[in-house]
Enzyme design. Structure first.
Site, PDB file in Angstrom:
ATOM      1  N   THR A  47     109.771  99.247 -38.553  1.00  0.00           N
ATOM      2  CA  THR A  47     109.192 100.501 -38.985  1.00  0.00           C
ATOM      3  C   THR A  47     109.999 100.974 -40.190  1.00  0.00           C
ATOM      4  O   THR A  47     111.237 100.884 -40.196  1.00  0.00           O
ATOM      5  CB  THR A  47     109.102 101.530 -37.829  1.00  0.00           C
ATOM      6  N   GLU A  48     109.304 101.419 -41.241  1.00  0.00           N
ATOM      7  CA  GLU A  48     109.973 101.570 -42.544  1.00  0.00           C
ATOM      8  C   GLU A  48     110.999 102.700 -42.595  1.00  0.00           C
ATOM      9  O   GLU A  48     111.772 102.769 -43.539  1.00  0.00           O
ATOM     10  CB  GLU A  48     108.946 101.696 -43.672  1.00  0.00           C
ATOM     11  N   ASN A  49     111.011 103.572 -41.595  1.00  0.00           N
ATOM     12  CA  ASN A  49     112.058 104.588 -41.590  1.00  0.00           C
ATOM     13  C   ASN A  49     113.384 104.051 -41.042  1.00  0.00           C
ATOM     14  O   ASN A  49     114.322 104.827 -40.852  1.00  0.00           O
ATOM     15  CB  ASN A  49     111.598 105.849 -40.837  1.00  0.00           C
ATOM     16  N   SER A  89     115.671  99.257 -45.595  1.00  0.00           N
ATOM     17  CA  SER A  89     114.377  99.004 -44.987  1.00  0.00           C
ATOM     18  C   SER A  89     113.355  98.560 -46.038  1.00  0.00           C
ATOM     19  O   SER A  89     112.555  97.651 -45.809  1.00  0.00           O
ATOM     20  CB  SER A  89     113.892 100.282 -44.292  1.00  0.00           C
TER      21      SER A  89
END
Lengths: 220, 228
Positions: A47-49, A89
């Site tokens: 997940t990009e966070n 990320s």
């Protein structure tokens, strides 16, 4: 068919495309549902966070509101997980280290270019990670019901919504069909509904072709 | 050097017109106590660099409602209705960047790099007016680095020197922002003695951090609640 059923048909079919060991980023909406159909596949969700190894949604017992996915929903993490900064990320994403990104779309053109960030006639004040994911993932699968609420096809000859980038996606899975984008144009790999390719072409508004003559129609 | 200070002491570190790097993804990893202190000042005209503008009456959303923000630089403002309205009335400037570009621009800002070329957003509306260059046959656009007058960040623990460790996805933009502010203020849940944090696990070395304050917020169920 209920719209909820369509969404699950799409998610289930996309899950079949994923392979053991892959690093996968699931976008918001239908893509998130894909995680419900992974069964025993060992797929690592990013997940990009800032998390690789995302687990199922948080429960009341393990709720920690610091720990969220890109849709800001509380999640859990697996034993194999790692946490990292947003810069790391997106290095993972842009640098081609994510095997598959599954994204929602507003439109996809016949070459596989997508529009998935700007809703027409509305102020455009959000993009999030959409453009980075389109640009950087090794393989991009897009997930959407084939028709918008107003009945227009999301598969179009030319985008009328704003493009998310010049990178072409690999596969478009709708409730009707799985479509691959090739140099020669879109090719229907599989039909998921009880519908002929002629009927499907009529609905979309232009002629669609099968990937090869010896296609198998896979009715659900 | 004493870095741990009372939260009210930080008010004097800001001035009107400052560009403020603000950590957080939604409210996760957002320096809520520092933002509350900013609300107590009369400074205004701020440029805020943050992924988004807080959430429903908390974090940067409060600062925005008070009219202290002139411009927002970030990646996702569309869920904030008031921000959208303010933007359409010309009361709020917005610079929209892809999330990865935002993160990298801040990383560069703190690392002495003037900018970078990225493939993200090539051919889109967000590339308009930006220099384009072909490298090894692929199209890239130039993005300038981003720095701040002040960086306000949130970490889980600090030691008294300002070494920081983070908690899960509350890390997000904080480590880069820690490097890119002229003044860096870290809000933390817990302050420990030097030596208590394992050097192998420190994410932000103290060299980047100027001040440390104790957070007044804690997590209660699905909310961040002011509790101290």
């Amino acid at each position: 068919m209920l719209s909820q059923d369509k969404r699950h048909i799409i998610a289930k079919r996309i899950a079949e495309e994923l392979e053991d060991g892959q690093i996968v980023n699931l976008g918001i909406g239908i893509p998130t549902l894909v995680s419900e159909y992974l069964d025993n596949k060992e797929v690592f969700l990013q997940t990009e966070n800032g998390l690789l190894g995302m687990g199922p949604p948080a429960t009341e017992e393990n709720l920690d509101i610091d720990l969220i996915n890109a849709g800001k929903e509380p999640v859990s993490y697996l034993k194999s997980a790692s946490f990292f900064s947003s810069a790391d990320s997106f290095a993972l994403i842009r640098g081609g280290h994510v095997d598959v990104a599954v994204l929602g779309i507003l439109q996809v053109d016949i070459h596989g270019e997508i529009a998935n960030w700007a809703v027409p006639n509305q102020p455009i004040l959000g993009v999030g990670g959409a453009m980075d994911l389109v640009t950087g993932a090794k393989k991009v699968i897009v997930a959407a019901t084939l028709f918008a609420k107003d009945g227009t096809s999301k598969l179009v000859k030319e985008l009328t919504y704003k493009t998310s980038g010049i990178r072409k996606v690999d596969l478009f899975v709708s409730e009707y069909a799985v479509i691959k984008f090739t140099e020669e144009g879109p090719r229907v790999v599989e039909i998921l509904e009880d519908i002929s390719i002629e009927e499907l072409s009529e609905k979309v508004g232009f002629q669609l072709e099968f990937e090869n003559a010896f296609h198998i129609q896979n009715f659900i | 050097m004493i870095k741990v200070i009372e939260s009210s002491e930080i008010r004097k570190l800001f001035k009107s017109g400052d560009q403020i790097l603000t950590g957080g993804f939604g409210l996760s990893g957002a320096p809520l106590t520092i933002i509350d202190e900013l609300l107590e000042t009369d400074i205004t005209d701020l440029i805020v660099v943050s992924n988004n503008l807080g959430d429903l009456g908390q974090g940067l959303h409060k600062l925005f409602i008070q009219g202290k923000i002139r411009k927002a630089i970030g990646s996702f403002f569309s869920i904030n209705r008031e921000a959208v309205i303010a933007w359409s009335k010309g009361e709020l400037e917005i610079d929209l960047l892809p999330q990865g570009t935002l993160a990298e621009a801040i990383r560069c800002g703190g690392a002495g790099i003037g900018g970078f070329y990225t493939k993200t957003a090539v051919g889109t509306e967000l590339a308009e007016g930006k220099e384009e260059r072909v490298i090894d046959g692929e199209r890239y656009i130039f993005e300038k680095a981003i720095k701040g007058d002040v960086a306000i960040i949130k970490a889980a623990k600090a030691d008294r020197l300002g070494n920081l460790v983070y908690h899960t996805t509350a890390r997000n933009f904080n480590p880069m922002m820690a490097t890119a502010g002229k003044i860096v203020i870290a809000e933390v849940d817990e302050i420990v003695e030097v030596g208590e944090l394992d050097p192998e696990y420190i994410v932000t070395p103290h060299a980047y951090v100027d001040y440390v304050i104790q957070s007044k917020y804690s997590k209660v169920g699905s909310e961040y609640v002011e509790s101290r």
